[in-house]
Scaffold this motif. Structure first.
Motif, PDB file in Angstrom:
ATOM      1  N   VAL A 217       0.842  -1.208   0.000  1.00  0.00           N
ATOM      2  CA  VAL A 217       0.000   0.000   0.000  1.00  0.00           C
ATOM      3  C   VAL A 217       0.871   1.250   0.000  1.00  0.00           C
ATOM      4  O   VAL A 217       0.612   2.213  -0.740  1.00  0.00           O
ATOM      5  CB  VAL A 217      -0.943  -0.008   1.217  1.00  0.00           C
ATOM      6  CG1 VAL A 217      -1.797   1.263   1.243  1.00  0.00           C
ATOM      7  CG2 VAL A 217      -1.838  -1.234   1.204  1.00  0.00           C
ATOM      8  N   ALA A 218       1.931   1.250   0.823  1.00  0.00           N
ATOM      9  CA  ALA A 218       2.790   2.434   0.929  1.00  0.00           C
ATOM     10  C   ALA A 218       3.511   2.733  -0.380  1.00  0.00           C
ATOM     11  O   ALA A 218       3.742   3.905  -0.719  1.00  0.00           O
ATOM     12  CB  ALA A 218       3.804   2.234   2.059  1.00  0.00           C
ATOM     13  N   ARG A 219       3.873   1.693  -1.153  1.00  0.00           N
ATOM     14  CA  ARG A 219       4.597   1.892  -2.409  1.00  0.00           C
ATOM     15  C   ARG A 219       3.663   2.040  -3.616  1.00  0.00           C
ATOM     16  O   ARG A 219       4.119   2.017  -4.757  1.00  0.00           O
ATOM     17  CB  ARG A 219       5.549   0.713  -2.643  1.00  0.00           C
ATOM     18  CG  ARG A 219       6.675   0.598  -1.621  1.00  0.00           C
ATOM     19  CD  ARG A 219       7.666  -0.476  -2.019  1.00  0.00           C
ATOM     20  NE  ARG A 219       7.038  -1.797  -2.027  1.00  0.00           N
ATOM     21  CZ  ARG A 219       6.981  -2.599  -0.984  1.00  0.00           C
ATOM     22  NH1 ARG A 219       7.493  -2.200   0.189  1.00  0.00           N
ATOM     23  NH2 ARG A 219       6.413  -3.789  -1.074  1.00  0.00           N
ATOM     24  N   ASN A 220       2.342   2.169  -3.338  1.00  0.00           N
ATOM     25  CA  ASN A 220       1.352   2.302  -4.404  1.00  0.00           C
ATOM     26  C   ASN A 220       1.325   1.082  -5.329  1.00  0.00           C
ATOM     27  O   ASN A 220       0.946   1.181  -6.499  1.00  0.00           O
ATOM     28  CB  ASN A 220       1.576   3.567  -5.238  1.00  0.00           C
ATOM     29  CG  ASN A 220       1.244   4.828  -4.465  1.00  0.00           C
ATOM     30  OD1 ASN A 220       0.121   4.967  -3.964  1.00  0.00           O
ATOM     31  ND2 ASN A 220       2.212   5.718  -4.356  1.00  0.00           N
TER      32      ASN A 220
ATOM     33  N   PRO B  45      -3.099   4.279   0.138  1.00  0.00           N
ATOM     34  CA  PRO B  45      -1.880   5.090   0.029  1.00  0.00           C
ATOM     35  C   PRO B  45      -2.143   6.514   0.500  1.00  0.00           C
ATOM     36  O   PRO B  45      -3.277   7.010   0.462  1.00  0.00           O
ATOM     37  CB  PRO B  45      -1.567   5.047  -1.472  1.00  0.00           C
ATOM     38  CG  PRO B  45      -2.215   3.798  -1.961  1.00  0.00           C
ATOM     39  CD  PRO B  45      -3.455   3.638  -1.142  1.00  0.00           C
ATOM     40  N   ALA B  46      -1.100   7.147   0.992  1.00  0.00           N
ATOM     41  CA  ALA B  46      -1.249   8.509   1.521  1.00  0.00           C
ATOM     42  C   ALA B  46      -1.838   9.436   0.456  1.00  0.00           C
ATOM     43  O   ALA B  46      -1.461   9.389  -0.721  1.00  0.00           O
ATOM     44  CB  ALA B  46       0.113   9.033   1.984  1.00  0.00           C
ATOM     45  N   ASN B  47      -2.775  10.262   0.892  1.00  0.00           N
ATOM     46  CA  ASN B  47      -3.439  11.260   0.033  1.00  0.00           C
ATOM     47  C   ASN B  47      -4.240  10.640  -1.103  1.00  0.00           C
ATOM     48  O   ASN B  47      -4.499  11.291  -2.123  1.00  0.00           O
ATOM     49  CB  ASN B  47      -2.412  12.256  -0.546  1.00  0.00           C
ATOM     50  CG  ASN B  47      -1.605  12.948   0.537  1.00  0.00           C
ATOM     51  OD1 ASN B  47      -2.164  13.364   1.551  1.00  0.00           O
ATOM     52  ND2 ASN B  47      -0.293  13.061   0.333  1.00  0.00           N
ATOM     53  N   SER B  48      -4.634   9.382  -0.967  1.00  0.00           N
ATOM     54  CA  SER B  48      -5.419   8.750  -2.015  1.00  0.00           C
ATOM     55  C   SER B  48      -6.860   9.266  -1.977  1.00  0.00           C
ATOM     56  O   SER B  48      -7.489   9.269  -0.904  1.00  0.00           O
ATOM     57  CB  SER B  48      -5.413   7.225  -1.845  1.00  0.00           C
ATOM     58  OG  SER B  48      -6.299   6.619  -2.758  1.00  0.00           O
ATOM     59  N   PRO B  49      -7.417   9.689  -3.114  1.00  0.00           N
ATOM     60  CA  PRO B  49      -8.819  10.143  -3.138  1.00  0.00           C
ATOM     61  C   PRO B  49      -9.802   9.001  -2.941  1.00  0.00           C
ATOM     62  O   PRO B  49     -10.984   9.233  -2.657  1.00  0.00           O
ATOM     63  CB  PRO B  49      -8.956  10.773  -4.530  1.00  0.00           C
ATOM     64  CG  PRO B  49      -7.930  10.082  -5.359  1.00  0.00           C
ATOM     65  CD  PRO B  49      -6.779   9.791  -4.442  1.00  0.00           C
TER      66      PRO B  49
ATOM     67  N   SER C 256      -1.085   6.267  10.795  1.00  0.00           N
ATOM     68  CA  SER C 256      -1.848   7.434  10.349  1.00  0.00           C
ATOM     69  C   SER C 256      -0.974   8.441   9.603  1.00  0.00           C
ATOM     70  O   SER C 256      -1.471   9.217   8.784  1.00  0.00           O
ATOM     71  CB  SER C 256      -2.512   8.111  11.554  1.00  0.00           C
ATOM     72  OG  SER C 256      -1.534   8.595  12.464  1.00  0.00           O
ATOM     73  N   LYS C 257       0.337   8.428   9.876  1.00  0.00           N
ATOM     74  CA  LYS C 257       1.244   9.335   9.170  1.00  0.00           C
ATOM     75  C   LYS C 257       1.636   8.795   7.789  1.00  0.00           C
ATOM     76  O   LYS C 257       2.029   9.573   6.917  1.00  0.00           O
ATOM     77  CB  LYS C 257       2.512   9.551   9.994  1.00  0.00           C
ATOM     78  CG  LYS C 257       2.270  10.317  11.294  1.00  0.00           C
ATOM     79  CD  LYS C 257       3.572  10.493  12.063  1.00  0.00           C
ATOM     80  CE  LYS C 257       3.351  11.294  13.340  1.00  0.00           C
ATOM     81  NZ  LYS C 257       4.611  11.468  14.117  1.00  0.00           N
ATOM     82  N   ALA C 258       1.531   7.494   7.592  1.00  0.00           N
ATOM     83  CA  ALA C 258       1.986   6.879   6.334  1.00  0.00           C
ATOM     84  C   ALA C 258       0.845   6.497   5.403  1.00  0.00           C
ATOM     85  O   ALA C 258       1.075   6.313   4.205  1.00  0.00           O
ATOM     86  CB  ALA C 258       2.832   5.636   6.639  1.00  0.00           C
TER      87      ALA C 258
ATOM     88  N   GLY D 253      -5.849  -1.713  12.440  1.00  0.00           N
ATOM     89  CA  GLY D 253      -6.000  -0.789  13.536  1.00  0.00           C
ATOM     90  C   GLY D 253      -5.248   0.511  13.260  1.00  0.00           C
ATOM     91  O   GLY D 253      -4.162   0.505  12.677  1.00  0.00           O
ATOM     92  N   ILE D 254      -5.831   1.617  13.689  1.00  0.00           N
ATOM     93  CA  ILE D 254      -5.236   2.934  13.426  1.00  0.00           C
ATOM     94  C   ILE D 254      -4.285   3.278  14.566  1.00  0.00           C
ATOM     95  O   ILE D 254      -4.686   3.386  15.726  1.00  0.00           O
ATOM     96  CB  ILE D 254      -6.334   4.007  13.304  1.00  0.00           C
ATOM     97  CG1 ILE D 254      -7.324   3.631  12.205  1.00  0.00           C
ATOM     98  CG2 ILE D 254      -5.721   5.364  13.002  1.00  0.00           C
ATOM     99  CD1 ILE D 254      -8.514   4.562  12.110  1.00  0.00           C
TER     100      ILE D 254
END
Length: 415
Positions: free
Chosen positions: A74-77, A335-339, A93-95, A87-88
């Motif tokens: 997920v992090a590497r798209n 992924p971060a900032n994913s719409p 939450s930062k990544a 779990g959050i």
């Protein structure tokens, strides 16, 4: 919406939420249970198709230098989202971007119940307290003496001329009469005097009551397993040296205990690391945790209430203890900032509010494994040395008493 776009969704087997199906076509991965119902509903609402992809290392993912496992994809798209809710935590939450909350759960500690039953041969004499046995032996000794006295010196009996009185019972006869009654055996010597018969009847009724109480208590002790509670709080677990603690890699509980400054949490994490070093197979797969719980009663597994509900169907005689670290929430990571996180949140909120998520969970949790019915606990004759010692001692005492009696009878007859 998504105009028929094909999404890549990371997936792994997880309790009743995701189960890998045996039937697959064209080498594609087929999963069933809640995840299929969920993503079929989301695909219809958001107008997309999806492909399920497993991480190469088959792990949930944790942060070392970079994220690995499913979270690493997920992090590497590499995928559009994770099909498993996580779990959050602060680091996550930062990544990652998280969707609307899907489930709320409590942290629990599970382990196999311990038994208080010490089922060696001494269990046969542990039914009553020692005072009861002492009073019973004194009562039996008193009965032997009184019975002998009543039979040898019958008060008020008269014999006609030429009548030969019956031979009074010997000491061994009196002993055997008193001993055979509680063993539910007949006596070789029947009382001849009325007083002896009344006393003998009273002794029989007394023994019937005592033997019935002893038998009932013994059956209850052997058949009922008493639970031994080794710890009631997370602090007691940290201080208990008998239990090894296991936590699945990649779970939110790793962050809780690994990065906490609390002394109790530090002890918990130290024991987790010790368990990992002692068993290389540790914690990459939940099936391994279940095997550990099945193999030993001295493994404590810290996990969520959603997992424990599934473990209860596989591990019989399980005990659960709630941890006092508060509720945790499960959401789908993107992924971060994913719409996509915002798009999915709207539908997930609707599914949560109308009870569909809970209904799917109940639907797939209805299949339970058959549990073995525990048989009655047997008495373990493991301490044979002391058992043989008691048997030999009893036989020696009996032979000694009989020898003394025969010697005294011989001396009396000689005189």
């Amino acid at each position: 919406m998504l105009n028929g776009r094909k999404l890549k969704i990371g997936i792994l087997e997880w309790q009743n939420f995701c189960k890998k199906s045996d039937c697959s076509t064209n080498g594609s991965i087929v999963y069933t249970h809640v995840c299929k119902d969920l993503f079929d509903s989301l695909a219809e609402y958001l107008n997309f198709t999806y492909e399920l992809i497993e991480p190469p290392d088959k792990s949930w993912g944790e942060l070392s230098e970079t994220w690995n496992g499913l979270l690493g994809m997920v992090a590497r798209n590499g995928i559009d989202l994770s099909g498993i809710p996580y779990g959050i935590t602060l680091k996550r939450s930062k990544a990652f971007a998280f969707s609307y909350i899907m489930y709320q759960y409590e942290c629990e500690v599970v382990h196999k119940k311990l038994s208080n039953n010490d089922n060696h041969w001494m269990l046969l004499v542990s039914v009553f307290k020692w005072e009861v046995y002492v009073c019973g032996l004194l009562t039996m000794a008193w009965c032997i003496g009184l019975y002998t006295l009543l039979e040898r010196y019958s008060v008020g009996e008269h014999f006609e001329a030429g009548e030969i009185p019956a031979c009074p019972p010997s000491t061994s006869d009196s002993v055997m009469t008193a001993v055979l009654v509680p063993l539910r055996q007949g006596s070789l010597h029947l009382p001849r005097a009325s007083s002896g018969r009344i006393f003998y009847t009273s002794w029989v009724w007394f023994c019937i009551i005592i033997v019935a109480v002893y038998t009932g208590n013994l059956v209850a002790i052997i058949s009922v397993v008493k639970e031994n509670i080794p710890f009631n709080t997370i602090k007691e677990l940290a201080e208990n040296d008998d239990f090894k603690i296991i936590i699945a890699k990649g779970t939110s509980y790793v962050d809780i205990y690994k990065y906490s400054n609390d002394s109790v949490s530090k002890k918990i994490w130290t024991k987790v690391l010790d368990a990992r070093s002692a068993d290389i197979r540790n914690s990459l797969d939940e099936d391994l945790h279940i095997k550990m719980l099945l193999q030993s009663s001295y493994y404590a597994y810290i996990t969520g209430s959603t997992e424990t509900n599934g473990i209860e169907k596989m591990v019989f005689n399980l005990r659960k203890m709630k941890c006092s670290i508060g509720p945790y929430f499960l959401s789908l990571p993107f992924p971060a900032n994913s719409p996509l996180a915002e798009l999915f949140s709207d539908k997930l909120m609707r599914l949560y509010d109308n009870g569909m998520l809970e209904a799917w969970a109940r639907k797939w949790s209805s299949t339970k494994r058959e549990e073995d019915v525990p048989a009655m606990t047997k008495v373990d004759m493991s301490n044979m040395r002391s058992a043989w010692t008691m048997c030999v001692s009893g036989i020696t005492v009996a032979i000694t008493i009989l020898g003394i009696e025969r010697f005294l009878n011989y001396q009396i007859n000689q005189d």
